[in-house]
Each structure stands twice: as structure tokens, then as C-alpha cells.
Design a protein around this motif. Structure first.
Motif, PDB file in Angstrom:
ATOM      1  N   CYS A 283     -25.177 -27.183  27.064  1.00  0.00           N
ATOM      2  CA  CYS A 283     -24.012 -28.170  26.380  1.00  0.00           C
ATOM      3  C   CYS A 283     -24.202 -29.598  26.931  1.00  0.00           C
ATOM      4  CB  CYS A 283     -22.763 -27.571  26.295  1.00  0.00           C
ATOM      5  SG  CYS A 283     -22.375 -26.252  25.376  1.00  0.00           S
TER       6      CYS A 283
ATOM      7  N   ALA B  61     -25.211 -32.597  24.610  1.00  0.00           N
ATOM      8  CA  ALA B  61     -23.944 -34.007  24.429  1.00  0.00           C
ATOM      9  C   ALA B  61     -24.955 -35.203  24.963  1.00  0.00           C
ATOM     10  CB  ALA B  61     -23.050 -33.635  25.638  1.00  0.00           C
TER      11      ALA B  61
ATOM     12  N   ILE C 239     -27.271 -35.871  21.891  1.00  0.00           N
ATOM     13  CA  ILE C 239     -26.403 -36.695  20.795  1.00  0.00           C
ATOM     14  C   ILE C 239     -25.944 -37.732  20.993  1.00  0.00           C
ATOM     15  CG2 ILE C 239     -24.484 -36.352  19.393  1.00  0.00           C
ATOM     16  CD1 ILE C 239     -24.625 -33.342  19.738  1.00  0.00           C
ATOM     17  N   LEU C 240     -25.630 -38.216  22.391  1.00  0.00           N
ATOM     18  CA  LEU C 240     -25.309 -39.519  22.904  1.00  0.00           C
ATOM     19  C   LEU C 240     -26.455 -40.506  22.686  1.00  0.00           C
ATOM     20  CD1 LEU C 240     -22.660 -41.031  24.013  1.00  0.00           C
ATOM     21  CD2 LEU C 240     -23.484 -40.287  26.171  1.00  0.00           C
TER      22      LEU C 240
ATOM     23  N   THR D 274     -18.786 -38.886  16.101  1.00  0.00           N
ATOM     24  CA  THR D 274     -19.796 -37.956  16.046  1.00  0.00           C
ATOM     25  C   THR D 274     -20.812 -38.219  17.175  1.00  0.00           C
ATOM     26  OG1 THR D 274     -20.959 -38.621  14.372  1.00  0.00           O
ATOM     27  CG2 THR D 274     -19.413 -37.029  13.675  1.00  0.00           C
TER      28      THR D 274
ATOM     29  N   PRO E  95     -19.575 -36.367  21.985  1.00  0.00           N
ATOM     30  CA  PRO E  95     -20.613 -35.979  23.071  1.00  0.00           C
ATOM     31  C   PRO E  95     -19.995 -36.558  24.598  1.00  0.00           C
ATOM     32  CG  PRO E  95     -21.802 -37.118  21.328  1.00  0.00           C
ATOM     33  CD  PRO E  95     -20.241 -36.968  21.162  1.00  0.00           C
TER      34      PRO E  95
ATOM     35  N   PHE F 253     -19.277 -34.336  27.718  1.00  0.00           N
ATOM     36  CA  PHE F 253     -20.165 -34.532  28.843  1.00  0.00           C
ATOM     37  C   PHE F 253     -19.205 -34.711  30.323  1.00  0.00           C
ATOM     38  CE2 PHE F 253     -22.655 -37.157  31.864  1.00  0.00           C
ATOM     39  CZ  PHE F 253     -23.770 -36.348  31.984  1.00  0.00           C
TER      40      PHE F 253
ATOM     41  N   GLN G 179     -17.016 -27.203  24.296  1.00  0.00           N
ATOM     42  CA  GLN G 179     -18.287 -26.899  23.895  1.00  0.00           C
ATOM     43  C   GLN G 179     -18.259 -26.256  22.451  1.00  0.00           C
ATOM     44  OE1 GLN G 179     -18.913 -23.651  26.412  1.00  0.00           O
ATOM     45  NE2 GLN G 179     -19.791 -24.905  28.254  1.00  0.00           N
TER      46      GLN G 179
ATOM     47  N   LEU H   4     -18.449 -29.236  20.456  1.00  0.00           N
ATOM     48  CA  LEU H   4     -19.648 -30.038  20.609  1.00  0.00           C
ATOM     49  C   LEU H   4     -20.694 -29.213  19.510  1.00  0.00           C
ATOM     50  CD1 LEU H   4     -21.685 -32.056  21.967  1.00  0.00           C
ATOM     51  CD2 LEU H   4     -22.499 -30.255  23.151  1.00  0.00           C
TER      52      LEU H   4
ATOM     53  N   ASN I 118     -19.988 -30.170  15.775  1.00  0.00           N
ATOM     54  CA  ASN I 118     -20.460 -31.600  15.779  1.00  0.00           C
ATOM     55  C   ASN I 118     -21.961 -31.464  15.406  1.00  0.00           C
ATOM     56  OD1 ASN I 118     -20.386 -34.430  15.859  1.00  0.00           O
ATOM     57  ND2 ASN I 118     -20.818 -34.520  18.013  1.00  0.00           N
ATOM     58  N   LEU I 119     -22.541 -30.818  16.244  1.00  0.00           N
ATOM     59  CA  LEU I 119     -24.046 -30.569  16.095  1.00  0.00           C
ATOM     60  C   LEU I 119     -24.473 -29.916  14.852  1.00  0.00           C
ATOM     61  CD1 LEU I 119     -26.889 -30.824  17.437  1.00  0.00           C
ATOM     62  CD2 LEU I 119     -26.692 -28.331  18.312  1.00  0.00           C
TER      63      LEU I 119
END
Length: 154
Positions: free
Chosen positions: A12, A16, A19-20, A111, A116, A120, A141, A144, A147-148
Motif C-alpha cells: 500500500c 500510494a 499514485i502520488l 485522488t 495517497p 503514506f 488501505q 487507497l 481510489n485506485l
């Protein structure tokens, strides 16, 4: 079981970061023009009877919501510079070349940056505090992963 949880935490954290970094390092810049402007009135069927108006802009490649001021100062045919994310091909920011007004898409801030970053930070703190934050880590989690899924599906 503890080994599986530790691997899940690292996975995770890695997701994160991906994505970030996809949000921060948006590498694709596209020049496109406004094809259509739409306004949607959305009402909620609850006791408060609340409603809101969302304004969106459609180009040949993207449809995205924007603020009232950006909507009002933009016209059909205006050229936009649109910054998109590399991995998910989502609109991160846009600028009207005629008015020089630019914005960052608010949903992408949520998002691509806020969710993320929170996951994190919670993940890093959980390594220090061990089992004290297990429920918060689990909820983050799940957020996340949701979001994914949104970034992949939409």
C-alpha cells in the motif's frame, strides 16, 4: 499472518507513492479546444432538499468539471492546455490560452494528492506505533484501493 500484514503495508505504501508521483509528475501536455460547455443541476432527495450546479467542459478528448469563474470566462472554441497524468491519463490541470486562467482539477487533488499522501503518512506512522493504529491503517488501505479502482475505471 503478521508477515502478510507487513507485506500488505509495504504494498500500500508503494501504491500510494505511485499514485502520488503520477499526480506530481504529470508529463503529458495536450493542446485542445473547447467543444461544448454543459451545466448540470443535481438535487438530493433528502430531508434538507439540497442541490448544486456543476459545470463541465468537453474537449475532443476529455470531459471535466471546472469552477464557475473558469466556466464563465471560457467560450466554445477557446484553446486549452491540458496537463494529464502519465499512468492514468487523468486531467490534472488546465489553462485557457485566451484568458490565461488556469486551474488544477479539484477531484484530482483529492485522488492524486490527498488520499495517497494520507495513506503514506498513516502507513509510516503505523510502523512506529505498531498495533495501535491497525484499524486506521486498514481503513486507509481500503480508501487507497477504492481510489485506485476509481482511477483505473473512470
Amino acid at each position: 499472518m503478521k508477515g502478510f500484514i507487513k507485506i500488505l503495508n509495504y504494498l500500500c505504501l508503494f501504491l500510494a507513492l505511485i499514485i502520488l508521483s503520477d499526480f506530481i509528475y504529470s508529463s503529458n501536455t495536450i493542446k485542445d479546444s473547447i467543444v461544448k460547455k454543459t451545466t448540470h443541476f443535481e438535487s438530493y432527495h433528502n430531508a434538507g432538499g439540497n442541490s448544486h450546479v456543476s459545470k463541465s467542459i468537453k474537449t475532443s478528448r476529455f470531459v471535466f468539471n471546472c469552477s464557475d469563474t473558469f466556466y464563465e470566462t471560457s467560450n466554445v472554441g477557446d484553446s486549452l492546455i491540458i496537463s494529464t497524468s502519465y499512468l492514468f491519463n487523468k486531467v490534472n490541470a488546465y489553462q485557457n490560452l485566451k484568458t490565461q486562467r488556469s486551474e488544477t482539477y479539484s477531484l484530482r487533488i483529492l485522488t492524486g494528492l490527498i488520499v495517497p499522501l494520507l495513506v503514506f503518512l498513516i502507513g509510516l506512522i503505523s510502523f512506529k506505533l505498531k498495533d495501535r493504529l491497525s484499524i486506521l491503517v486498514f481503513v486507509s488501505q481500503i480508501a487507497l484501493l477504492a481510489n485506485l479502482m476509481y482511477l483505473i475505471a473512470s
